[in-house]
Motif scaffolding. Structure first.
Motif, PDB file in Angstrom:
ATOM      1  N   GLY A  74       0.816  -1.216   0.000  1.00 33.45           N
ATOM      2  CA  GLY A  74       0.000   0.000   0.000  1.00 33.45           C
ATOM      3  C   GLY A  74       0.848   1.264   0.000  1.00 33.45           C
ATOM      4  N   MET A  75       1.954   1.242   0.738  1.00 28.56           N
ATOM      5  CA  MET A  75       2.855   2.403   0.769  1.00 28.56           C
ATOM      6  C   MET A  75       3.532   2.601  -0.579  1.00 28.56           C
ATOM      7  N   LEU A  76       3.958   1.515  -1.210  1.00 25.10           N
ATOM      8  CA  LEU A  76       4.572   1.632  -2.539  1.00 25.10           C
ATOM      9  C   LEU A  76       3.568   2.158  -3.561  1.00 25.10           C
ATOM     10  N   LEU A  77       2.324   1.701  -3.464  1.00 21.91           N
ATOM     11  CA  LEU A  77       1.285   2.184  -4.374  1.00 21.91           C
ATOM     12  C   LEU A  77       1.036   3.674  -4.172  1.00 21.91           C
ATOM     13  N   GLU A  78       1.050   4.129  -2.919  1.00 23.13           N
ATOM     14  CA  GLU A  78       0.844   5.542  -2.636  1.00 23.13           C
ATOM     15  C   GLU A  78       1.989   6.387  -3.197  1.00 23.13           C
ATOM     16  N   VAL A  79       3.235   5.901  -3.059  1.00 22.11           N
ATOM     17  CA  VAL A  79       4.387   6.621  -3.616  1.00 22.11           C
ATOM     18  C   VAL A  79       4.279   6.687  -5.129  1.00 22.11           C
ATOM     19  N   TRP A  80       3.870   5.578  -5.766  1.00 20.54           N
ATOM     20  CA  TRP A  80       3.731   5.559  -7.228  1.00 20.54           C
ATOM     21  C   TRP A  80       2.648   6.532  -7.695  1.00 20.54           C
ATOM     22  N   ILE A  81       1.530   6.590  -6.981  1.00 15.72           N
ATOM     23  CA  ILE A  81       0.451   7.512  -7.344  1.00 15.72           C
ATOM     24  C   ILE A  81       0.919   8.958  -7.192  1.00 15.72           C
ATOM     25  N   ASN A  82       1.607   9.270  -6.098  1.00 18.62           N
ATOM     26  CA  ASN A  82       2.113  10.638  -5.904  1.00 18.62           C
ATOM     27  C   ASN A  82       3.113  11.014  -6.994  1.00 18.62           C
ATOM     28  N   LYS A  83       3.944  10.070  -7.408  1.00 17.02           N
ATOM     29  CA  LYS A  83       4.907  10.332  -8.491  1.00 17.02           C
ATOM     30  C   LYS A  83       4.183  10.629  -9.794  1.00 17.02           C
ATOM     31  N   LYS A  84       3.137   9.870 -10.116  1.00 14.67           N
ATOM     32  CA  LYS A  84       2.370  10.091 -11.342  1.00 14.67           C
ATOM     33  C   LYS A  84       1.659  11.445 -11.312  1.00 14.67           C
ATOM     34  N   ILE A  85       1.188  11.848 -10.148  1.00 13.62           N
ATOM     35  CA  ILE A  85       0.511  13.149 -10.027  1.00 13.62           C
ATOM     36  C   ILE A  85       1.500  14.280 -10.289  1.00 13.62           C
TER      37      ILE A  85
END
Length: 97
Positions: A74-85
């Motif tokens: 879940g933390m890795l997914l959150e980092v990936w989403i923030n990077k895409k934003i």
């Protein structure tokens, strides 16, 4: 060898005749039939009962690792989403302009 013949008193019995008599007259011996009963309490054992069980420390370690892995994913997914934003210019929805 004559003593062996004396030990078997039912040697010359006509079993077919006895069976016919019991069928004709049920009061002659039909009441002496023993009925089979079901046991009063039948224990229901599930299929998983026979599987090997893990000890408490290994169970805690296994489920703890699964929970930690889920939190990490879940933390890795959150980092990936923030990077895409950030790559898209900080706009989450196009109609927010």
């Amino acid at each position: 060898m004559g003593s062996e013949e004396a030990k078997d008193p039912l040697k010359g019995v006509d079993w077919k005749a006895i069976g016919r008599e019991l069928q004709k007259d049920p009061s002659a011996g039909g009441k002496q039939v023993i009925k089979k009963r079901l046991p009063k309490k039948i224990r229901q054992i599930p299929d998983c009962y026979f599987l090997p069980r893990m000890s408490l420390p290994s169970t805690i370690a296994f489920y703890g690792a699964c929970i930690a892995g889920g939190i990490g994913a879940g933390m890795l997914l959150e980092v990936w989403i923030n990077k895409k934003i950030k790559e898209d210019g900080g706009v989450i929805w196009e109609f927010d302009k």
